[in-house]
Enzyme design. Structure first.
Site: not given
Ligand code: GLY
Ligand code: MN
Ligand code: MN
Length: 434
Positions: A41, A246, A263, A274, A355, A359, A366, A384, A388, A397, A399
């Site tokens: 519930d 991820h 992160d 972020d 990557h 963004h 995002h 960012e 790696y 990384r 960011e």
């Molecule tokens: N934390 C997600 C990204 O860096 O896009």
């Molecule tokens: Mn990000």
């Molecule tokens: Mn991030």
């Protein structure tokens, strides 16, 4: 809500901007997010639909906003429908907005209860020729679950098949991309809380601590500072785990000699921060870790300086890949000759930097906006870059969140990222947990 009340003028302004973009004789309908069932519930904690929040500031389930700006009856031009509370709701669920509170929060003066929706909706629909609905138009994400707006679309097609359905999502994207000064202030607050959490974990990280313990420290600092919590599932990844982009298990011990990639970002008043930092678990980078880290930092600094009006994420990605190719060669990851011989479909740079660089960020981590959008002042993006190298146990990384301007503004400039700053901070502030 844990956050301090926001001024309704922001939401007034947002609605005024939206109605400039719609055809005359139109009706806009925006539903709140559904409460998502968890099991038994229970529901998951409620998170407002970002577009409804943007237009109303209302942070409550079962809310509907209607805008019908040319309606001859002035009272019907802007209406917010909310839950009508009662004794049972008050006892089991707690406080819901009163009409007065909804007015104060949203700036909308005509607040109705949901029980009045059917009759008023008919009156609005019969007047309008176009009905704008907010459907999911995220090109990379198609959830299985149908939203309240999508359910409403089915109903409209059945009840009013001759009306023209219009897309609200492209308009919301256009509006949300450029932040108002009030939004930047809220985002700056989310960044400040994130900064505090970073200082907290700098005192805490030591060989032997577990990744989830670091996550718990972040959560603690976020909640103490009135953040709703994390803006996304935090990544606390030591050693090789940092090469899983991820990674969210956060269940390993942090070993002496490894790097730790974190992160993390607070969500404050529904706006996201972020941030990523990479630190040495024992407080001191090895020579090789330092070389790799400084390569990423150099790329980041150059990339931030390029985040100016007129460019696009696609262009930035290309520029950053060129910078990284040079850095990778200097780090001995491959040679110029290897690049000349590489398969153009599988460039070597992508092996160590798989990557993108940016963004958009705002109400969603995002946020709305794709890689072809031409950047304008007032947009906010992450920067960012990463590196790696699983065979060397290295995942780095860094960011930050950047406000686009002729001179880009780093909203996370206060969060330490230089090697010396990080090392000195860890030596000075760490608590010995052995
Ligand atoms: N934390 C997600 C990204 O860096 O896009
Ligand atoms: Mn990000
Ligand atoms: Mn991030």
């Amino acid at each position: 809500m844990k956050y301090d009340r926001l001024e309704s003028t922001l939401f007034d302004k947002n609605r005024k901007k939206l109605i400039k973009f719609i055809h005359s004789n139109s009706l806009v309908i925006v539903h709140s997010n559904d409460q998502m069932p968890r099991n038994g519930d229970q529901y998951f904690p409620f998170r407002q639909n970002s577009d409804l929040f943007y237009l109303s500031g209302i942070d409550q389930e079962k809310t509907i906003l209607t805008l019908c700006p040319n309606h001859p009856n002035k009272d019907l031009r802007e209406i917010l429908f909310i839950i009508e509370s009662n004794e049972k709701i008050a006892v089991w669920e707690g406080h819901k907005y009163t009409r007065e509170e909804a007015i104060k929060t949203s700036g909308i003066t005509n607040i109705k209860y949901l029980s009045e929706f059917e009759q008023i909706f008919r009156e609005l629909a019969i007047y309008a020729e176009n009905i704008y609905l907010n459907l999911n138009e995220n090109s990379k994400f198609k959830p299985d679950v149908i939203s309240a707006d999508e359910r409403f679309l089915n109903r409209l097609r059945f009840e009013f098949p001759a009306h023209k359905i219009e897309r609200l999502a492209p308009l919301m994207k256009k509006l949300r991309l450029k932040k108002e000064p009030e939004e930047i202030e809220i985002m700056q607050k989310a960044c400040e809380i994130t900064n505090k959490a970073f200082f907290r974990i700098m005192k805490f990280v030591n060989p032997g601590v577990n990744e989830y313990e670091v996550e718990a420290e972040l959560t603690h600092e976020f909640l103490w500072n009135k953040a709703t919590g994390h803006a996304y599932a935090p990544i606390v990844a030591s050693g090789k785990n940092a090469c899983v982009l991820h990674y969210v298990e956060n269940n390993k011990a942090c070993n002496d000699g490894d790097l730790l990639l974190i992160d993390f970002g607070a969500e404050y008043a529904n706006y996201a921060a972020d941030c990523t930092r990479t630190i040495p678990v024992n407080g001191k980078f090895t020579q090789r870790q330092k070389e790799c880290y400084e390569a990423v930092l150099r790329v980041m600094k150059k990339a931030i300086s390029l985040m100016i009006p007129g460019t696009t994420i696609n262009k930035l990605n290309e520029q950053v890949e060129c910078m990284f190719q040079e850095e990778h060669i200097k780090l001995g990851l491959y040679s110029k000759e290897d690049v000349e011989k590489q398969d153009p479909e599988k460039p070597l740079v992508k092996k160590y930097y798989p990557h993108g660089t940016c963004h958009f960020i705002g109400l969603d981590v995002h946020d709305v906006g794709d890689r072809t959008v031409i950047l304008e002042e007032g947009m906010v993006l992450t920067c960012e870059p990463g590196l790696y190298i699983p065979e060397e146990n290295i995942g780095i990384r860094i960011e930050n969140d950047i406000l686009v301007a002729l001179k880009p503004v780093d909203l996370m400039g206060a969060i330490p990222k230089e090697v010396d700053e990080i090392e000195q901070l860890m030596v000075k502030t760490r608590v010995d947990i052995s």
